[in-house]
Design a protein around this motif. Structure first.
Motif, PDB file in Angstrom:
ATOM      1  N   PRO A  14      33.364 -11.338 -13.736  1.00 52.39           N
ATOM      2  CA  PRO A  14      34.572 -12.179 -13.757  1.00 52.39           C
ATOM      3  C   PRO A  14      34.360 -13.536 -13.077  1.00 52.39           C
ATOM      4  O   PRO A  14      34.955 -14.544 -13.487  1.00 52.39           O
ATOM      5  CB  PRO A  14      35.619 -11.360 -13.008  1.00 52.39           C
ATOM      6  N   ARG A  18      35.169 -17.113 -14.846  1.00 52.21           N
ATOM      7  CA  ARG A  18      36.047 -18.130 -14.249  1.00 52.21           C
ATOM      8  C   ARG A  18      35.299 -19.445 -14.040  1.00 52.21           C
ATOM      9  O   ARG A  18      35.862 -20.526 -14.237  1.00 52.21           O
ATOM     10  CB  ARG A  18      36.640 -17.625 -12.935  1.00 52.21           C
ATOM     11  N   LYS A  73      40.118 -18.216 -20.076  1.00 49.15           N
ATOM     12  CA  LYS A  73      39.129 -17.227 -20.516  1.00 49.15           C
ATOM     13  C   LYS A  73      39.400 -15.914 -19.793  1.00 49.15           C
ATOM     14  O   LYS A  73      39.879 -15.908 -18.663  1.00 49.15           O
ATOM     15  CB  LYS A  73      37.706 -17.690 -20.189  1.00 49.15           C
ATOM     16  N   GLU A  74      39.068 -14.813 -20.463  1.00 45.32           N
ATOM     17  CA  GLU A  74      39.234 -13.489 -19.864  1.00 45.32           C
ATOM     18  C   GLU A  74      38.016 -12.634 -20.214  1.00 45.32           C
ATOM     19  O   GLU A  74      37.599 -12.599 -21.375  1.00 45.32           O
ATOM     20  CB  GLU A  74      40.505 -12.843 -20.406  1.00 45.32           C
ATOM     21  N   TYR A  87      39.400 -15.758 -25.293  1.00 49.70           N
ATOM     22  CA  TYR A  87      40.024 -16.915 -24.672  1.00 49.70           C
ATOM     23  C   TYR A  87      41.053 -17.525 -25.599  1.00 49.70           C
ATOM     24  O   TYR A  87      41.126 -17.204 -26.789  1.00 49.70           O
ATOM     25  CB  TYR A  87      38.978 -17.970 -24.275  1.00 49.70           C
ATOM     26  N   GLY A 147      47.115 -15.227 -16.584  1.00 48.25           N
ATOM     27  CA  GLY A 147      46.002 -15.183 -17.509  1.00 48.25           C
ATOM     28  C   GLY A 147      46.468 -14.732 -18.891  1.00 48.25           C
ATOM     29  O   GLY A 147      47.670 -14.579 -19.133  1.00 48.25           O
ATOM     30  N   SER A 149      46.198 -11.813 -20.527  1.00 48.19           N
ATOM     31  CA  SER A 149      46.893 -10.522 -20.589  1.00 48.19           C
ATOM     32  C   SER A 149      48.308 -10.637 -20.055  1.00 48.19           C
ATOM     33  O   SER A 149      49.250 -10.101 -20.665  1.00 48.19           O
ATOM     34  CB  SER A 149      46.121  -9.455 -19.808  1.00 48.19           C
TER      35      SER A 149
END
Length: 153
Positions: A14, A18, A73-74, A87, A147, A149
């Motif tokens: 993560p 990021r 972005k995830e 993303y 974010g 989600s």
């Protein structure tokens, strides 16, 4: 070295995502290109790029067209030296038409943490200005901004 470096973990994957988001939200092509190896290969939609010079040229043209660009972005998955992300970003064109673009990327990293491969698939959706969800000053997304989600995207 471009930490964090592979093999990625629950903590470092993560962080890498990021860092990529923060770089792209700077909209600084030269700065962003430093996250990629000198010989990095990209597929971005229907374009194929090789090396930092092509990456800088691509990003420069992108941010001339895509105004007021904001990206989230995830992390989707990771393993060893690979990361998959999903993303979305919002921007508008010169006519004022807003878009939300949705994408998925697959990344491969060298041992030094530089990305050697980037494969991106992206779809664009025209949206009304009042339907925008990414509201922060240009630059890094604040830590308290939801974010993907949390936004239901």
């Amino acid at each position: 070295m471009r930490p964090p470096v592979p093999p990625f973990t629950e903590e470092t994957a993560p962080q890498k995502v990021r860092a990529a988001e923060d770089g792209w939200n700077s909209r600084d092509p030269a700065k962003v290109s430093l996250a990629y190896s000198e010989d990095s290969i990209w597929r971005n939609r229907d374009q194929f790029l090789a090396g930092r010079a092509e990456i800088v040229a691509f990003l420069t043209a992108k941010w001339v067209r895509e105004l007021d660009y904001r990206l989230i972005k995830e992390l989707f998955a990771f393993h060893q030296n690979r990361i998959a992300v999903r993303y979305a970003y919002e921007c508008h064109d010169k006519s004022g038409q807003w878009f939300r673009s949705y994408g998925n990327e697959n990344w491969i990293f060298a041992d030094n943490g530089l990305m050697t491969r980037r494969y991106a698939s992206i779809n664009d959706l025209p949206i009304r200005q009042e339907d925008r969800l990414f509201h922060w000053p240009l630059g890094r997304r604040p830590d308290d901004h939801p974010g993907l989600s949390e936004l239901g995207l």
